[in-house]
Design a protein around this motif. Structure first.
Motif, mmCIF file in Angstrom:
data_model
loop_
_atom_site.group_PDB
_atom_site.id
_atom_site.type_symbol
_atom_site.label_atom_id
_atom_site.label_comp_id
_atom_site.label_asym_id
_atom_site.label_seq_id
_atom_site.Cartn_x
_atom_site.Cartn_y
_atom_site.Cartn_z
ATOM 1 N N ASP A 111 54.399 46.612 -13.668
ATOM 2 C CA ASP A 111 55.013 45.703 -15.727
ATOM 3 C C ASP A 111 53.834 46.021 -16.243
ATOM 4 O O ASP A 111 53.969 45.514 -17.565
ATOM 5 C CB ASP A 111 54.521 43.848 -15.231
ATOM 6 N N GLN A 112 53.425 46.993 -16.069
ATOM 7 C CA GLN A 112 52.863 47.667 -16.930
ATOM 8 C C GLN A 112 53.457 48.970 -17.241
ATOM 9 O O GLN A 112 53.205 49.865 -15.907
ATOM 10 C CB GLN A 112 50.944 47.635 -16.983
ATOM 11 N N TRP A 113 53.134 50.006 -18.508
ATOM 12 C CA TRP A 113 53.350 50.865 -18.271
ATOM 13 C C TRP A 113 52.503 51.778 -18.047
ATOM 14 O O TRP A 113 51.123 52.109 -19.150
ATOM 15 C CB TRP A 113 54.207 52.075 -19.452
ATOM 16 N N ASN A 114 52.218 53.125 -17.601
ATOM 17 C CA ASN A 114 51.482 54.704 -18.325
ATOM 18 C C ASN A 114 51.904 55.502 -19.345
ATOM 19 O O ASN A 114 52.519 55.701 -19.760
ATOM 20 C CB ASN A 114 51.534 55.389 -16.816
ATOM 21 N N ASP A 115 50.657 54.711 -20.046
ATOM 22 C CA ASP A 115 51.336 55.646 -21.976
ATOM 23 C C ASP A 115 51.475 56.660 -21.530
ATOM 24 O O ASP A 115 52.334 57.384 -22.791
ATOM 25 C CB ASP A 115 50.133 55.757 -22.557
#
Length: 487
Positions: A111-115
């Protein structure tokens, strides 16, 4: 506390807002008329910024956006006249370059991205746009999800905090054999496909979020093409779902994009079962990628199968791309050697293809000296004869050995003859009276040459008289292109 379902929904809203904000950026937002699209005057070729363009390329890797020295490599690509790169949305790099966020405990949160991953993608789009380099994205590469790549994949349940093996339907181990047999659940998440299971719904939601995230960066740019898969063996419905998804997202933002899929069995030519799906479905397959004809096919057979594929695609005219041309490493899957890659490149561009890119090492020439010289030679030829003005005319050649020479022409006006390794042929100019200039271009060096071994290393004639059959003899050994243009 938000449930995982609510978090996934929240991610979708955030991505949609990102798309809207990016599309409002006038610096990046390309008008539809300027976007890469089939040329209005000859839809077998591309146009970009309203002008016809031949796409030629080579690079040292497929997932080009993850290169540390990307800007320098793009400069190198641009400097030799190349304007076409392949960009797989790779999921096979080390854990620090995955698309999803790595948590302190060593697991991923889907649910989160690797910037870092997405910043590199954004940089690639910006820098290729600045250099007028067309990007062909591959959304999914099946080999990212098997063997060692699966072991460290965020999609593997043991590596994330979002789902488990039972709830997702995933297994612990997948070999490349599972991919060849289309036995990986990752590619069965679409309702209506044969192996779909409701357990795969959770996977598809994350797949949709990934594609939307990708589009939030790419849709504003007009130099991007979309291919759903790398040499897929999955049923057509899998790729078609993602084509429709991307088309829908683009339409919502008022832009037009061009999408397709790449089937593994194109190398079989008339015996292929999946590749022909493209022929009669221009709605889904807005262009063709027939890269796989460039493996396991050599010499005259490569030309024959290439021409058969292009003739089928011409029933609904669209550009035909080769985002990878094998030819190095002598692999068991039929890559052949560097010379085979060079020959395939030239047969492709004289056979009627719209885009040709050397595959990365060690299965292709990448951007080695051989590739650079061929690209430079092709641009020299293009300066005299436009590829979209000529079509194959092998009937005008005689006294030819198999694979010795190939001809594309606009009879009476211009002729391009490619010699794979020296030799001589007869060219029928009986229906083309008048004087033709003739330029010999070295494929190995990417330069025009004025002397010949057979002529005692003296200067060759710069003109030739038509109205008769003439003998064309390559100046030296190796690959050569003769450009004949009526004065």
């Amino acid at each position: 506390m938000l449930t995982r379902h609510h978090q996934t929904h929240r991610i979708g809203i955030i991505v949609a807002l990102a798309v809207a904000m990016a599309l409002q950026n006038g610096a990046a937002h390309a008008d539809n008329a300027d976007r890469i699209r089939p040329w209005s005057e000859n839809p077998a070729y591309w146009q970009y910024q309203g002008q016809p363009v031949m796409l030629l390329g080579g690079s040292k890797t497929d997932h080009i956006f993850l290169l540390d020295d990307l800007k320098e490599h793009l400069d190198e690509i641009h400097s030799v006249g190349a304007n076409y790169v392949r960009n797989t949305m790779s999921q096979r790099e080390g854990i620090e370059l995955k698309p999803h966020k790595l948590l302190p405990d060593g697991k991923f949160d889907m649910d989160q991205w690797n910037d870092e991953y997405w910043q590199r993608f954004q940089n690639m789009l910006k820098w290729t746009h600045e250099r007028d380099i067309i990007v062909q994205i591959e959304v999914w590469d099946r080999f990212d999800y098997a063997e060692g790549n699966w072991e460290i994949s965020p999609w593997n349940p043991k590596n994330n905090v979002n789902y488990d093996y039972q709830g997702s339907g995933f297994g612990k181990v997948y070999s490349n054999g599972h991919l060849y047999r289309d036995e990986h659940p990752f590619f069965h998440t679409i309702k209506g496909t044969r192996q779909y299971s409701s357990r795969y719904e959770v996977i598809r939601r994350y797949q949709e979020a990934f594609v939307d995230k990708m589009l939030s960066y790419s849709l504003p740019y007009g130099h991007v093409l979309y291919c759903m898969n790398n040499e897929t063996s999955s049923e057509a419905g899998w790729g078609q779902f993602w084509i429709r998804w991307i088309q829908k997202r683009a339409a919502e933002k008022g832009v037009t994009v061009w999408a397709t899929d790449m089937f593994d069995d194109a190398y079989l030519g008339p015996q292929a079962k999946n590749a022909p799906i493209v022929f009669d479905d221009p709605e889904h397959y807005m262009f063709a990628d027939i890269s796989q004809v460039n493996s396991r096919n050599f010499d005259q057979m490569h030309w024959d199968r290439l021409r058969w594929l292009l003739q089928q695609i011409s029933k609904h005219p669209r550009p035909s791309n080769h985002t990878k041309i094998y030819g190095s490493g002598y692999h068991s899957f039929g890559a052949g050697g560097p010379e085979d890659g060079i020959e395939r490149f030239w047969r492709n561009i004289l056979g009627g293809s719209a885009a040709a890119r050397f595959h990365r090492p060690d299965a292709g020439n990448g951007l080695n000296d051989l590739a650079k010289s061929s690209i430079a030679a092709a641009r020299l030829l293009e300066s005299q004869i436009k590829f979209w003005d000529i079509t194959p005319h092998m009937e005008l050649l005689s006294d030819r050995e198999p694979n010795e020479a190939y001809l594309a022409a606009k009879p009476g006006e211009c002729y391009a003859v490619y010699f794979s390794n020296g030799g001589s042929v007869r060219l029928d100019l009986s229906g083309a009276p008048g004087t033709f200039s003739i330029t010999w271009i070295s494929v190995a060096m990417g330069i025009p040459v004025q002397t010949s071994q057979t002529g005692g290393y003296r200067l060759m004639d710069k003109t030739i008289e038509g109205g008769r059959a003439v003998t064309l003899a390559a100046p030296y050994k190796g690959g050569w292109v003769a450009a004949l243009v009526k004065q």
